[in-house]
Write a protein that holds these residues in place. Sequence first.
Motif, PDB file in Angstrom:
ATOM      1  N   ALA A 163      -4.268   1.153  -2.748  1.00 32.28           N
ATOM      2  CA  ALA A 163      -3.778   1.632  -1.456  1.00 32.28           C
ATOM      3  C   ALA A 163      -4.872   1.511  -0.394  1.00 32.28           C
ATOM      4  O   ALA A 163      -4.620   1.035   0.721  1.00 32.28           O
ATOM      5  N   TRP A 164      -6.093   1.935  -0.728  1.00 33.52           N
ATOM      6  CA  TRP A 164      -7.207   1.832   0.214  1.00 33.52           C
ATOM      7  C   TRP A 164      -7.454   0.388   0.624  1.00 33.52           C
ATOM      8  O   TRP A 164      -7.591   0.077   1.804  1.00 33.52           O
ATOM      9  N   GLY A 165      -7.500  -0.511  -0.355  1.00 37.07           N
ATOM     10  CA  GLY A 165      -7.793  -1.911  -0.065  1.00 37.07           C
ATOM     11  C   GLY A 165      -6.717  -2.565   0.779  1.00 37.07           C
ATOM     12  O   GLY A 165      -7.023  -3.335   1.702  1.00 37.07           O
ATOM     13  N   ARG A 166      -5.464  -2.265   0.512  1.00 36.01           N
ATOM     14  CA  ARG A 166      -4.376  -2.924   1.243  1.00 36.01           C
ATOM     15  C   ARG A 166      -4.059  -2.247   2.568  1.00 36.01           C
ATOM     16  O   ARG A 166      -3.543  -2.889   3.471  1.00 36.01           O
ATOM     17  N   PHE A 167      -4.371  -0.978   2.721  1.00 36.84           N
ATOM     18  CA  PHE A 167      -4.230  -0.329   4.026  1.00 36.84           C
ATOM     19  C   PHE A 167      -5.403  -0.693   4.920  1.00 36.84           C
ATOM     20  O   PHE A 167      -5.264  -0.792   6.122  1.00 36.84           O
ATOM     21  N   GLY A 168      -6.571  -0.849   4.294  1.00 35.25           N
ATOM     22  CA  GLY A 168      -7.803  -0.989   5.060  1.00 35.25           C
ATOM     23  C   GLY A 168      -8.305  -2.407   5.210  1.00 35.25           C
ATOM     24  O   GLY A 168      -7.637  -3.264   5.794  1.00 35.25           O
ATOM     25  N   ALA A 177      -5.028   4.501  -6.050  1.00 37.32           N
ATOM     26  CA  ALA A 177      -5.683   4.868  -4.791  1.00 37.32           C
ATOM     27  C   ALA A 177      -6.579   3.735  -4.288  1.00 37.32           C
ATOM     28  O   ALA A 177      -6.643   3.479  -3.075  1.00 37.32           O
ATOM     29  N   THR A 178      -7.240   3.042  -5.193  1.00 35.35           N
ATOM     30  CA  THR A 178      -8.070   1.896  -4.812  1.00 35.35           C
ATOM     31  C   THR A 178      -7.222   0.798  -4.202  1.00 35.35           C
ATOM     32  O   THR A 178      -7.591   0.205  -3.178  1.00 35.35           O
ATOM     33  N   THR A 200       0.394   4.083  -2.765  1.00 35.86           N
ATOM     34  CA  THR A 200       0.213   5.490  -2.392  1.00 35.86           C
ATOM     35  C   THR A 200       1.211   6.372  -3.132  1.00 35.86           C
ATOM     36  O   THR A 200       0.855   7.449  -3.633  1.00 35.86           O
ATOM     37  N   PRO A 215       0.813  -1.219   0.000  1.00 38.64           N
ATOM     38  CA  PRO A 215       0.000   0.000   0.000  1.00 38.64           C
ATOM     39  C   PRO A 215       0.848   1.272   0.000  1.00 38.64           C
ATOM     40  O   PRO A 215       0.406   2.300  -0.525  1.00 38.64           O
TER      41      PRO A 215
END
Length: 123
Positions: free
Chosen positions: A114-119, A111-112, A78, A74
Amino acid sequence: MNTGLWIIAALLAAAFLFSGLFKLVLPHEKYVAAQDWAASAPRWAPGAIGTIEVLGAIGVVLPAMVDIAPVLVPLAATGLALVMAGAVAMHLRRREIPALVPSAGLLLIAATLAWGRFGPYAF
């Protein structure tokens, strides 16, 4: 969703690996002839951006594949999103609307990821 994020990561890696190698392999004069923005940028800019793109392409897949520091996935996504945010801003400033579409698309995809792997779908 995990499979979808892997597919996104693979496509993102392929796109940025191609783009980055294109910037690194072509001589500066040929790159400027192919990409108008490079004519007004410092001579080192395409090479620096290409290096960042290649490293980002590696970073969105390799850490998770070898299961060593998968938090880098992520972070790399980012970083690629930030690179593309810069590309979007540059294309807007230069009023290059056709070039804006792929840049904005890659920004959203990065961004998708990053969001998926951070979240919710972190490793």
